[in-house]
Design a protein around this motif. Sequence first.
Motif: not given
Length: 185
Positions: A11-20, A44-54, A138-144
Amino acid sequence: MSAYLLLFLFFLLPVASAQTYRWGPCPTPMVQPNFNIQQYLGRWYEIEKLPTSFARGKCIEANYFFRQDGTVRILNQQFYKDKIRRAEGTAVIHDPRNPAQLGVSFSYFTPYSTYWVLSTDYTTLAVVYSCTDILHIFHVEFAWILSRTRFPPPQSVLYAKQLLVNEGIDLSRMTATDQTGCKDT
């Protein structure tokens, strides 16, 4: 127990696919020494990021303001599916000895997520990282990469990417945010 874990992961995989997401625990990158939240406030303006669902739109920006209770009000905005979409959240400094390690939440019902400022000069560029450990499997990560302008110099973006790579963060899924045709509101 393993059947429950497999069901949870299914059930987590569909959400995680939009994340890293990555196997293993979250890394612990170095954060900005002597971080000053007062200087970090503002737009602050977002220039680049790792994928997010939001945040899938364009013209993505974040605005930070102090509240009277000492927390930071976050107003995020993006243009998505022909509409301006806004989200309001709260940032807190859990430990005054580590002010660059903030917690951020966009709902009263969710715990604070990590929001670590790895580097900033406060006037042009900021590099932010977040990681959530899931059952130590595992872990879910974001970077901006954030900028005070919609179009920072390319060498600033390269510097930010190199900083993330030096901290062991895989940028193979990092994408640029479209900041063209945006109107400031």
